[in-house]
Design a protein around this motif. Structure first.
Motif, PDB file in Angstrom:
ATOM      1  N   GLN A 160       0.830  -1.205   0.000  1.00  0.00           N
ATOM      2  CA  GLN A 160       0.000   0.000   0.000  1.00  0.00           C
ATOM      3  C   GLN A 160       0.867   1.259   0.000  1.00  0.00           C
ATOM      4  N   ALA A 161       1.982   1.199   0.717  1.00  0.00           N
ATOM      5  CA  ALA A 161       2.890   2.349   0.769  1.00  0.00           C
ATOM      6  C   ALA A 161       3.522   2.600  -0.600  1.00  0.00           C
ATOM      7  N   VAL A 162       3.880   1.513  -1.297  1.00  0.00           N
ATOM      8  CA  VAL A 162       4.471   1.645  -2.634  1.00  0.00           C
ATOM      9  C   VAL A 162       3.462   2.271  -3.598  1.00  0.00           C
ATOM     10  N   ILE A 163       2.225   1.846  -3.517  1.00  0.00           N
ATOM     11  CA  ILE A 163       1.179   2.403  -4.381  1.00  0.00           C
ATOM     12  C   ILE A 163       1.039   3.908  -4.142  1.00  0.00           C
ATOM     13  N   GLU A 164       1.064   4.327  -2.886  1.00  0.00           N
ATOM     14  CA  GLU A 164       0.971   5.753  -2.574  1.00  0.00           C
ATOM     15  C   GLU A 164       2.157   6.518  -3.158  1.00  0.00           C
ATOM     16  N   GLN A 165       3.359   5.921  -3.101  1.00  0.00           N
ATOM     17  CA  GLN A 165       4.548   6.582  -3.662  1.00  0.00           C
ATOM     18  C   GLN A 165       4.464   6.687  -5.178  1.00  0.00           C
ATOM     19  N   ALA A 166       3.779   5.727  -5.810  1.00  0.00           N
ATOM     20  CA  ALA A 166       3.710   5.712  -7.274  1.00  0.00           C
ATOM     21  C   ALA A 166       2.597   6.602  -7.816  1.00  0.00           C
ATOM     22  N   LYS A 167       1.625   6.952  -7.008  1.00  0.00           N
ATOM     23  CA  LYS A 167       0.467   7.719  -7.491  1.00  0.00           C
ATOM     24  C   LYS A 167       0.833   9.038  -8.178  1.00  0.00           C
ATOM     25  N   PRO A 168       1.859   9.776  -7.722  1.00  0.00           N
ATOM     26  CA  PRO A 168       2.206  11.020  -8.427  1.00  0.00           C
ATOM     27  C   PRO A 168       2.625  10.794  -9.882  1.00  0.00           C
ATOM     28  N   PHE A 169       3.047   9.561 -10.227  1.00  0.00           N
ATOM     29  CA  PHE A 169       3.463   9.252 -11.603  1.00  0.00           C
ATOM     30  C   PHE A 169       2.296   8.752 -12.452  1.00  0.00           C
ATOM     31  N   ALA A 170       1.142   8.532 -11.835  1.00  0.00           N
ATOM     32  CA  ALA A 170       0.002   7.951 -12.550  1.00  0.00           C
ATOM     33  C   ALA A 170      -0.494   8.899 -13.646  1.00  0.00           C
ATOM     34  N   ARG A 171      -1.022   8.306 -14.704  1.00  0.00           N
ATOM     35  CA  ARG A 171      -1.598   9.087 -15.802  1.00  0.00           C
ATOM     36  C   ARG A 171      -2.764   8.303 -16.399  1.00  0.00           C
ATOM     37  N   ASP A 172      -3.864   8.987 -16.637  1.00  0.00           N
ATOM     38  CA  ASP A 172      -5.070   8.352 -17.174  1.00  0.00           C
ATOM     39  C   ASP A 172      -5.537   7.198 -16.294  1.00  0.00           C
ATOM     40  N   GLY A 173      -5.239   7.283 -15.012  1.00  0.00           N
ATOM     41  CA  GLY A 173      -5.676   6.257 -14.081  1.00  0.00           C
ATOM     42  C   GLY A 173      -4.737   5.087 -13.941  1.00  0.00           C
ATOM     43  N   PHE A 174      -3.741   4.990 -14.813  1.00  0.00           N
ATOM     44  CA  PHE A 174      -2.782   3.882 -14.746  1.00  0.00           C
ATOM     45  C   PHE A 174      -1.653   4.255 -13.800  1.00  0.00           C
ATOM     46  N   LEU A 175      -1.369   3.355 -12.851  1.00  0.00           N
ATOM     47  CA  LEU A 175      -0.379   3.656 -11.828  1.00  0.00           C
ATOM     48  C   LEU A 175       1.026   3.748 -12.398  1.00  0.00           C
ATOM     49  N   PHE A 176       1.347   2.868 -13.345  1.00  0.00           N
ATOM     50  CA  PHE A 176       2.705   2.842 -13.897  1.00  0.00           C
ATOM     51  C   PHE A 176       2.666   3.280 -15.359  1.00  0.00           C
ATOM     52  N   ALA A 177       2.517   4.576 -15.556  1.00  0.00           N
ATOM     53  CA  ALA A 177       2.390   5.140 -16.904  1.00  0.00           C
ATOM     54  C   ALA A 177       3.733   5.130 -17.625  1.00  0.00           C
ATOM     55  N   GLY A 178       3.674   4.980 -18.948  1.00  0.00           N
ATOM     56  CA  GLY A 178       4.880   5.047 -19.762  1.00  0.00           C
ATOM     57  C   GLY A 178       5.379   6.471 -19.883  1.00  0.00           C
ATOM     58  N   VAL A 179       6.554   6.632 -20.444  1.00  0.00           N
ATOM     59  CA  VAL A 179       7.158   7.959 -20.558  1.00  0.00           C
ATOM     60  C   VAL A 179       6.314   8.872 -21.435  1.00  0.00           C
ATOM     61  N   ARG A 180       5.845   8.356 -22.579  1.00  0.00           N
ATOM     62  CA  ARG A 180       5.097   9.199 -23.520  1.00  0.00           C
ATOM     63  C   ARG A 180       3.601   8.891 -23.509  1.00  0.00           C
ATOM     64  N   ARG A 181       3.265   7.614 -23.486  1.00  0.00           N
ATOM     65  CA  ARG A 181       1.852   7.240 -23.513  1.00  0.00           C
ATOM     66  C   ARG A 181       1.712   5.824 -22.981  1.00  0.00           C
ATOM     67  N   GLY A 182       0.446   5.443 -22.722  1.00  0.00           N
ATOM     68  CA  GLY A 182       0.183   4.094 -22.262  1.00  0.00           C
ATOM     69  C   GLY A 182       0.840   3.790 -20.932  1.00  0.00           C
ATOM     70  N   VAL A 183       1.267   2.550 -20.782  1.00  0.00           N
ATOM     71  CA  VAL A 183       1.913   2.099 -19.550  1.00  0.00           C
ATOM     72  C   VAL A 183       3.339   1.663 -19.856  1.00  0.00           C
ATOM     73  N   ILE A 184       4.099   1.385 -18.805  1.00  0.00           N
ATOM     74  CA  ILE A 184       5.481   0.943 -19.014  1.00  0.00           C
ATOM     75  C   ILE A 184       5.489  -0.340 -19.839  1.00  0.00           C
ATOM     76  N   SER A 185       6.522  -0.525 -20.612  1.00  0.00           N
ATOM     77  CA  SER A 185       6.589  -1.687 -21.495  1.00  0.00           C
ATOM     78  C   SER A 185       6.928  -2.940 -20.712  1.00  0.00           C
ATOM     79  N   ASP A 186       6.755  -4.075 -21.386  1.00  0.00           N
ATOM     80  CA  ASP A 186       7.055  -5.370 -20.776  1.00  0.00           C
ATOM     81  C   ASP A 186       8.542  -5.498 -20.458  1.00  0.00           C
ATOM     82  N   ALA A 187       9.383  -4.714 -21.153  1.00  0.00           N
ATOM     83  CA  ALA A 187      10.828  -4.828 -20.978  1.00  0.00           C
ATOM     84  C   ALA A 187      11.400  -3.851 -19.959  1.00  0.00           C
TER      85      ALA A 187
END
Length: 396
Positions: A284-311
């Protein structure tokens, strides 16, 4: 008889005036203007007069028209209607000209409903798209035989054994799909191709994983707070696969429980239930730390769009000089659960998101062991953040 059949000459056809000109034997030339016109054949079939076009002049020459006329006269002598026969042959030819590329796409469409996320991740289609269709995609499916398949998959048959096998399996599905459409395909072609390719030399290797004793030190080294590190931390804490984690949406989180949609869970095709993941205090603490990086509701947003890649997480571990892969942390967790806890097999496997037991057994067992799993995941969390070398074995 020859003159009675061949009344026209090439010169006469070329200079014919507008109107109909007989060549004999039912073959006619309908001139529309100089050096242009159409050929047609008049025949009587079953007491009914029929006229069939044989092509336009000058694309079809006098000689070609005569040969075509004689062919269809032969059909009439056999008691068949030449127009109906030609139409049937055209339909058969069109039916058998389906290209593998079209069949593969159609087969994929019909199977989307049974694939995770309607196959949007592309894992079902990609073996075909990458290794089969570039070579065989434009070939009529009825022309494909075992030699074509062998030559196509030979370059990866041993080097990328798992991928080659998937491509072979998908191709077999495509051939069965074509047969269901009424196409004349060789349903044994993939089996014959396997016989030509021989036994694969490649041996499946397990994903490299850290021993569970070494996971706490690695976890505690993830201190920079980047998206990659936060994703890795939550991956380790929850023991989930990378795909559901990468696509984690904030509306899936409800307090100390993360609910993964059923279609996002691998290996649960026969389950329509969502999968609940108990979140430890650290998670839960990790999720709170990641929330400022969220975009479009996705917790782990990619640099430009979408989410982080599989790699993304794999490359991070590469930069750390590690041969282990993110997926390996699932093995680390499972070994820890087996060696350092008294968790039952059913509970430990459910922690991994695996479907346990047969259909009948699952029909009677409705629990997902959430509360028992919550205790286990909190214990796992304590291990990861502990600086002590003492690993206690306890009951849950």
């Amino acid at each position: 008889m020859t003159r009675a059949l061949n009344k026209l000459s090439a010169s006469a056809v070329k200079n014919a005036k507008a109107g109909k000109h007989s060549d004999g034997g039912g073959l006619w030339f309908a001139a529309s203007e100089q050096a242009k016109g159409k050929w047609f054949l008049r025949v009587v079939v079953h007491g009914r007069r029929r006229e069939m076009g044989l092509g336009a002049y000058p694309a079809v020459s006098l000689k070609e028209a005569r040969l075509e006329a004689e062919k269809w006269r032969g059909v009439v002598r056999q008691g068949q209607d030449p127009i109906k026969l030609r139409d049937k042959q055209a339909r058969d030819a069109a039916r058998n000209m389906h290209l593998l590329n079209d069949i593969a796409l159609d087969a994929f469409e019909t199977r989307k409903a049974e694939l995770k996320g309607d196959g949007k991740a592309g894992r079902w289609f990609s073996p075909l798209e990458l290794h089969v269709l570039p070579k065989l995609g434009k070939v009529p499916v009825t022309d494909i035989d075992q030699r074509d398949i062998r030559d196509t998959l030979a370059p990866i048959w041993h080097e990328k054994a798992s991928t080659a096998q998937k491509a072979m399996d998908r191709l077999g599905i495509c051939l069965r799909h074509a047969a269901a459409l009424g196409l004349d395909v060789d349903l044994q072609a993939t089996l014959k191709a396997k016989a030509l390719l021989g036994q694969q030399r490649h041996k499946t290797q397990n994903v490299p994983a850290l021993h569970w004793h070494d996971v706490p030190a690695f976890y505690q080294s993830l201190t920079d707070g980047t998206v990659s590190e936060l994703a890795l931390r939550l991956l380790i804490l929850t023991a989930v696969r990378s795909a559901p984690l990468r696509f984690l949406h904030l509306d899936q989180i409800d307090g100390d429980t993360w609910t993964i949609p059923a279609e996002a869970m691998k290996g649960r095709k026969d389950s329509t239930s969502d999968f609940r993941v108990p979140l430890s205090t650290e998670a839960q603490a990790v999720i709170e730390q990641a929330k400022p990086f969220a975009r479009d509701g996705f917790l782990f947003a990619g640099v430009r769009r979408g989410v982080i890649s599989d790699a993304t997480m794999s490359k991070y571990m590469d930069r750390r000089g590690m041969k282990e892969r993110p997926h390996g942390f699932r093995s680390s967790f499972r070994d820890w659960a087996a060696e350092a806890t008294n968790a039952t097999h059913e509970v430990a496997e459910t922690c991994m998101g695996h479907v346990v037991g047969g259909k009948v057994e699952r029909a009677y067992r409705r629990t997902d062991f959430l509360e028992q799993r919550r205790i286990i995941m909190e214990r796992w969390c304590s291990l990861l953040v502990s600086t002590s070398d003492n690993i206690l074995i306890g009951k849950f």
